[in-house]
Design a protein around this motif. Structure first.
Motif, PDB file in Angstrom:
ATOM      1  N   VAL A  48       0.823  -1.200   0.000  1.00 49.31           N
ATOM      2  CA  VAL A  48       0.000   0.000   0.000  1.00 49.31           C
ATOM      3  C   VAL A  48       0.866   1.264   0.000  1.00 49.31           C
ATOM      4  N   ALA A  49       1.905   1.259   0.823  1.00 50.19           N
ATOM      5  CA  ALA A  49       2.773   2.428   0.938  1.00 50.19           C
ATOM      6  C   ALA A  49       4.141   1.982   1.417  1.00 50.19           C
ATOM      7  N   SER A  50       5.147   2.718   1.026  1.00 48.79           N
ATOM      8  CA  SER A  50       6.504   2.417   1.470  1.00 48.79           C
ATOM      9  C   SER A  50       7.280   3.704   1.662  1.00 48.79           C
ATOM     10  N   ILE A  51       8.158   3.668   2.642  1.00 46.98           N
ATOM     11  CA  ILE A  51       9.081   4.777   2.865  1.00 46.98           C
ATOM     12  C   ILE A  51      10.483   4.201   2.846  1.00 46.98           C
ATOM     13  N   THR A  52      11.295   4.634   1.917  1.00 43.36           N
ATOM     14  CA  THR A  52      12.678   4.184   1.807  1.00 43.36           C
ATOM     15  C   THR A  52      13.585   5.400   1.691  1.00 43.36           C
ATOM     16  N   THR A  53      14.863   5.143   1.521  1.00 42.22           N
ATOM     17  CA  THR A  53      15.811   6.242   1.369  1.00 42.22           C
ATOM     18  C   THR A  53      15.565   7.039   0.097  1.00 42.22           C
ATOM     19  N   THR A  54      14.837   6.442  -0.848  1.00 37.31           N
ATOM     20  CA  THR A  54      14.578   7.136  -2.112  1.00 37.31           C
ATOM     21  C   THR A  54      13.242   7.858  -2.118  1.00 37.31           C
ATOM     22  N   GLY A  55      12.474   7.751  -1.041  1.00 36.40           N
ATOM     23  CA  GLY A  55      11.231   8.493  -0.980  1.00 36.40           C
ATOM     24  C   GLY A  55      10.044   7.663  -0.531  1.00 36.40           C
ATOM     25  N   THR A  56       8.865   8.265  -0.608  1.00 31.88           N
ATOM     26  CA  THR A  56       7.614   7.619  -0.209  1.00 31.88           C
ATOM     27  C   THR A  56       6.791   7.315  -1.449  1.00 31.88           C
ATOM     28  N   ARG A  57       6.259   6.099  -1.511  1.00 31.85           N
ATOM     29  CA  ARG A  57       5.464   5.684  -2.668  1.00 31.85           C
ATOM     30  C   ARG A  57       4.161   5.059  -2.209  1.00 31.85           C
ATOM     31  N   TYR A  58       3.160   5.168  -3.047  1.00 32.03           N
ATOM     32  CA  TYR A  58       1.837   4.641  -2.735  1.00 32.03           C
ATOM     33  C   TYR A  58       1.301   3.830  -3.899  1.00 32.03           C
ATOM     34  N   ALA A  59       0.497   2.849  -3.567  1.00 35.40           N
ATOM     35  CA  ALA A  59      -0.238   2.130  -4.604  1.00 35.40           C
ATOM     36  C   ALA A  59      -1.249   3.089  -5.229  1.00 35.40           C
ATOM     37  N   ASP A  60      -1.520   2.888  -6.494  1.00 35.20           N
ATOM     38  CA  ASP A  60      -2.476   3.758  -7.175  1.00 35.20           C
ATOM     39  C   ASP A  60      -3.839   3.731  -6.491  1.00 35.20           C
ATOM     40  N   SER A  61      -4.169   2.585  -5.904  1.00 34.39           N
ATOM     41  CA  SER A  61      -5.486   2.422  -5.298  1.00 34.39           C
ATOM     42  C   SER A  61      -5.690   3.304  -4.060  1.00 34.39           C
ATOM     43  N   VAL A  62      -4.604   3.797  -3.455  1.00 34.84           N
ATOM     44  CA  VAL A  62      -4.726   4.593  -2.238  1.00 34.84           C
ATOM     45  C   VAL A  62      -4.128   5.991  -2.388  1.00 34.84           C
ATOM     46  N   LYS A  63      -3.537   6.262  -3.517  1.00 28.08           N
ATOM     47  CA  LYS A  63      -2.873   7.549  -3.721  1.00 28.08           C
ATOM     48  C   LYS A  63      -3.862   8.698  -3.538  1.00 28.08           C
ATOM     49  N   GLY A  64      -3.464   9.688  -2.764  1.00 29.43           N
ATOM     50  CA  GLY A  64      -4.335  10.825  -2.483  1.00 29.43           C
ATOM     51  C   GLY A  64      -5.241  10.627  -1.294  1.00 29.43           C
ATOM     52  N   ARG A  65      -5.326   9.389  -0.789  1.00 29.73           N
ATOM     53  CA  ARG A  65      -6.187   9.116   0.369  1.00 29.73           C
ATOM     54  C   ARG A  65      -5.397   8.666   1.590  1.00 29.73           C
ATOM     55  N   PHE A  66      -4.295   7.953   1.365  1.00 25.32           N
ATOM     56  CA  PHE A  66      -3.485   7.416   2.453  1.00 25.32           C
ATOM     57  C   PHE A  66      -2.169   8.198   2.536  1.00 25.32           C
ATOM     58  N   THR A  67      -1.678   8.352   3.772  1.00 29.02           N
ATOM     59  CA  THR A  67      -0.390   9.009   3.987  1.00 29.02           C
ATOM     60  C   THR A  67       0.425   8.213   4.988  1.00 29.02           C
ATOM     61  N   ALA A  68       1.618   7.836   4.588  1.00 29.80           N
ATOM     62  CA  ALA A  68       2.538   7.115   5.465  1.00 29.80           C
ATOM     63  C   ALA A  68       3.519   8.104   6.089  1.00 29.80           C
ATOM     64  N   SER A  69       3.863   7.862   7.342  1.00 24.27           N
ATOM     65  CA  SER A  69       4.831   8.732   8.013  1.00 24.27           C
ATOM     66  C   SER A  69       5.588   7.911   9.058  1.00 24.27           C
ATOM     67  N   ARG A  70       6.621   8.511   9.607  1.00 29.38           N
ATOM     68  CA  ARG A  70       7.430   7.809  10.585  1.00 29.38           C
ATOM     69  C   ARG A  70       7.889   8.759  11.676  1.00 29.38           C
ATOM     70  N   ASP A  71       8.069   8.203  12.867  1.00 29.06           N
ATOM     71  CA  ASP A  71       8.614   8.949  14.001  1.00 29.06           C
ATOM     72  C   ASP A  71       9.811   8.159  14.496  1.00 29.06           C
ATOM     73  N   ASP A  72      10.990   8.558  14.101  1.00 30.51           N
ATOM     74  CA  ASP A  72      12.188   7.802  14.445  1.00 30.51           C
ATOM     75  C   ASP A  72      12.467   7.824  15.942  1.00 30.51           C
ATOM     76  N   ALA A  73      12.042   8.868  16.619  1.00 30.44           N
ATOM     77  CA  ALA A  73      12.301   8.956  18.061  1.00 30.44           C
ATOM     78  C   ALA A  73      11.596   7.835  18.819  1.00 30.44           C
ATOM     79  N   SER A  74      10.440   7.424  18.324  1.00 31.19           N
ATOM     80  CA  SER A  74       9.678   6.380  19.009  1.00 31.19           C
ATOM     81  C   SER A  74       9.666   5.063  18.240  1.00 31.19           C
ATOM     82  N   ASN A  75      10.429   5.000  17.145  1.00 30.76           N
ATOM     83  CA  ASN A  75      10.457   3.780  16.305  1.00 30.76           C
ATOM     84  C   ASN A  75       9.045   3.356  15.911  1.00 30.76           C
ATOM     85  N   THR A  76       8.277   4.324  15.468  1.00 29.47           N
ATOM     86  CA  THR A  76       6.893   4.069  15.094  1.00 29.47           C
ATOM     87  C   THR A  76       6.632   4.605  13.692  1.00 29.47           C
ATOM     88  N   VAL A  77       5.888   3.863  12.928  1.00 34.99           N
ATOM     89  CA  VAL A  77       5.448   4.321  11.618  1.00 34.99           C
ATOM     90  C   VAL A  77       3.931   4.351  11.613  1.00 34.99           C
TER      91      VAL A  77
END
Length: 120
Positions: A48-77
């Motif tokens: 559905v979504a991925s966050i890598t060193t090259t950026g954030t990507r989404y499946a077409d089926s969720v693009k514009g509706r879903f947002t992935a994020s991360r909080d490195d301080a708490s090791n939570t995505v």
């Protein structure tokens, strides 16, 4: 060892929103990448979504509706899922690429998933 636990799933009406969390604990030096996957019984697992060193990507089926994020301080995505549709119903799991030693290789760690059900 690294433990990964998802939360935030539930039952929501079409058009509603959910915020999924994926918390990692244990011996963690860094989280080098992450992916949110979903699976419906009898169907292939979908990235559905991925966050890598090259950026954030989404499946077409969720693009514009879903947002992935991360909080490195708490090791939570997170996965913020808005404008949910019945076809978004699935078990959502996260996969983390985790480095447990500064110079060692990173490993893939999965949670057990959280159920998202969207009613029409």
């Amino acid at each position: 060892q690294v433990q990964v636990v998802e939360s935030g799933g539930g039952l929501v009406q079409a058009g509603g929103s959910l915020r999924l969390s994926c918390a990692a604990s244990g011996r963690i030096v860094s989280i080098d990448g992450m992916g949110w996957w979903r699976q419906v019984p009898g169907e292939p697992r979908e990235l559905v979504a991925s966050i890598t060193t090259t950026g954030t990507r989404y499946a077409d089926s969720v693009k514009g509706r879903f947002t992935a994020s991360r909080d490195d301080a708490s090791n939570t995505v997170y996965l913020q899922a808005n404008s949910l549709r019945p076809e978004d119903t699935a078990v959502y799991s996260c996969a983390l690429v985790v480095r447990t030693t500064p110079l060692g290789p990173a490993g893939n760690y999965w949670g057990r998933g959280t159920q998202v059900t969207v009613s029409s």
